[in-house]
Design a protein around this motif. Sequence first.
Motif, short mmCIF file in Angstrom:
data_model
loop_
_atom_site.label_atom_id
_atom_site.label_comp_id
_atom_site.label_asym_id
_atom_site.label_seq_id
_atom_site.Cartn_x
_atom_site.Cartn_y
_atom_site.Cartn_z
N PHE A 222 52.55 -19.09 -93.15
CA PHE A 222 52.24 -20.62 -93.00
C PHE A 222 53.31 -21.55 -93.62
CE2 PHE A 222 49.82 -19.88 -97.01
CZ PHE A 222 50.35 -20.97 -97.72
N ARG A 223 53.20 -22.67 -92.94
CA ARG A 223 54.15 -23.80 -93.69
C ARG A 223 53.15 -24.74 -94.52
NH1 ARG A 223 57.27 -26.44 -88.65
NH2 ARG A 223 55.40 -27.25 -88.01
N SER B 191 45.54 -27.16 -87.75
CA SER B 191 45.46 -28.45 -88.14
C SER B 191 46.23 -29.56 -87.40
CB SER B 191 45.45 -28.80 -89.65
OG SER B 191 46.80 -28.33 -89.99
N ARG B 192 46.16 -30.96 -87.48
CA ARG B 192 47.07 -31.60 -86.88
C ARG B 192 47.15 -32.86 -87.80
NH1 ARG B 192 45.71 -32.16 -80.33
NH2 ARG B 192 46.00 -29.91 -79.98
N GLY B 193 48.50 -33.54 -87.82
CA GLY B 193 48.73 -34.26 -88.49
C GLY B 193 49.19 -34.26 -89.97
N CYS B 194 49.82 -35.34 -90.70
CA CYS B 194 50.25 -35.11 -91.96
C CYS B 194 50.10 -36.54 -92.66
CB CYS B 194 51.60 -34.63 -92.01
SG CYS B 194 52.68 -34.70 -93.54
N PRO B 195 49.37 -36.23 -93.90
CA PRO B 195 49.11 -37.79 -94.64
C PRO B 195 50.19 -38.23 -95.33
CG PRO B 195 48.24 -35.84 -95.63
CD PRO B 195 48.71 -35.14 -94.44
N SER C 115 41.61 -30.92 -89.42
CA SER C 115 41.48 -29.64 -89.57
C SER C 115 40.43 -28.90 -88.86
CB SER C 115 41.68 -29.02 -91.05
OG SER C 115 40.38 -29.66 -91.54
N ARG C 116 40.81 -27.76 -88.11
CA ARG C 116 39.72 -27.14 -87.62
C ARG C 116 39.11 -26.22 -88.36
NH1 ARG C 116 43.50 -23.29 -83.74
NH2 ARG C 116 41.36 -22.42 -83.44
N GLU D 163 50.52 -9.90 -86.28
CA GLU D 163 51.25 -10.71 -87.12
C GLU D 163 50.89 -12.25 -86.51
OE1 GLU D 163 55.76 -12.10 -88.56
OE2 GLU D 163 55.44 -10.20 -87.59
N PHE D 164 50.64 -13.11 -87.36
CA PHE D 164 50.34 -14.24 -87.18
C PHE D 164 50.94 -15.28 -87.88
CE2 PHE D 164 46.42 -11.76 -86.52
CZ PHE D 164 45.95 -12.16 -85.24
N PHE D 165 51.25 -16.64 -87.44
CA PHE D 165 52.08 -17.72 -87.84
C PHE D 165 51.07 -18.80 -87.69
CE2 PHE D 165 55.99 -20.41 -87.66
CZ PHE D 165 55.77 -21.07 -88.96
N PHE D 166 50.85 -19.65 -88.91
CA PHE D 166 50.05 -20.78 -88.73
C PHE D 166 51.20 -21.89 -88.70
CE2 PHE D 166 46.75 -18.06 -90.56
CZ PHE D 166 45.92 -18.27 -89.78
N PHE D 167 51.17 -22.54 -87.55
CA PHE D 167 52.38 -23.48 -87.25
C PHE D 167 52.06 -24.81 -87.61
CE2 PHE D 167 55.58 -25.26 -84.05
CZ PHE D 167 56.77 -24.40 -84.41
N ASP D 168 51.08 -25.20 -88.25
CA ASP D 168 50.78 -26.56 -88.68
C ASP D 168 51.78 -27.13 -89.35
OD1 ASP D 168 48.70 -24.58 -88.87
OD2 ASP D 168 47.08 -25.83 -89.61
N ASP D 169 52.02 -28.39 -89.51
CA ASP D 169 52.97 -29.30 -90.19
C ASP D 169 52.67 -28.93 -91.91
OD1 ASP D 169 54.31 -30.22 -88.11
OD2 ASP D 169 53.03 -32.09 -87.95
#
Length: 488
Positions: free
Chosen positions: A281-282, A208-212, A227-228, A247-253
């Motif tokens: 994830f974050r 995803s991108r952005g933060c509300p 979001s995708r 191993e995966f890391f969801f780097f979204d804000d």
Amino acid sequence: MRVLLMNVPDANVGKTTDDWDIEATDIGVFPPMGILYLAGAIRALGRHEVKLVDCILDRLTPEQAAQRAKDYAPDVIGLTVYTPNLYDALMLTRSLRAALPKATIVWGGPHTMLFPAESMAQPEVDYLITGEAEETFPAFLDALEDGKPLDFIPGVWMRKGAEVVNTGAPGYVEDIDKLPFPAFDLVDFKRYFSAIGTGLPVGTICSSRGCPFHCTFCCKPYSTYRSRSVENILAEMELYHAQGIREFFFFDDLFNASAKRVKAIAESILAKNWKDVVWSFRGRVDAVDEDMLRLVKKAGCRQILFGVEDASDEGLKAINKKISVKQVFQAMRLCRKVGIMTSTNWIIGFPHHKTREDIVKLIDNAVAIDSDFAQFNICIVYQGTAMFDLAVEKKLFDPDIWRKHALNPIPNFVEPIWEEHLSRRELSELLKQCYRRFYFRPMSILRKVMRVRRLSELMLFARGAMTLLGIKGYARKKHVQGQESAAR
């Protein structure tokens, strides 16, 4: 055309403390997602050849990086510039200009959105492509090669004679599902790591991108949250999985803006029957519940990184975080109950931190909350934030401090912090206390040692301890040796 995208070195980034800054590479080396997405977008159109150099990963000086560029002989060179690494970006740009006088040099990245005119004041920079560039940069390359005007490409800054002009608002991608996947084959992505990961290669994904949200200390280019689709995310995971990444890391804000979306991703991972996959994830503490946590744990979620920032309800309200201390404790309790590790981010030196005792209370609460990992930082007052406007109103520092640096960057620029109540030296000492009180607790150490399952994890644990003791070079060397052993 031949296009070279470069991740700028970080040898002279801004300094916050007097004597004890934890460097970016002390908490991991992460892939440059912006230029990886950009490379994928350029290559997908099939018209231009693209190569990528990560100066941070390879620890390149500007001169070494310029030599690599010269060997490739690109027509266009693109750099992603952040204000903290501005001096390094300029030194690299000057080295590139000396080595490749005929190449077109383009800057992009968050710094160019905040300081476009100041960026164009650097004579070595030919163009800026501001904003999200996956659509605008390929269009720019096409127009440049065809000799066509650039006026109809959003977000371009350029010179027309002695005048600097721009073509309007920065680039923006409405539908991020349609973007090609990052071009990870252009880098040795198995060398990237997180200090709180397993030590194995990690597939980094931005879903995803952005933060509300509108925290007073945060400078962000976009408030819109996009979001995708779950199908698109899983398709990218499959590409990694086929190459042996587990191993995966969801780097979204903000990965867990929607509990429904998080559950859908977890269910799709379970449907793949990937028994050996783990991921992190974050997210926010107010957006987790026990049902969701049990589901993501079942799907392989290993750790959640929470941005907490402050440790009192009054402080959280002052920074407009819109969470409560009760929610923080509840999220930690639930994660521990279902077996998910946690990491928390904390900031000291807010305007309401008026005494040493205020920060000691923050440390006390951080220890009481007892996440598995924690990261502490001194609050940097960035231009473009509500906190910066308040600091200027109070005349705490020169209102042009960031603009002057943008015009004439210096190495290890001392970044403005809130020193109305506590000095930089006092905050530096308190930052050390935060780390050492949190990590050098017998039970905390024992818990981490008991979780070690492989040599790579042990090397990361040793690296972190050495960093906190100030022995950084040793720790980095041992991490590299551990990676090599794990690979064998």
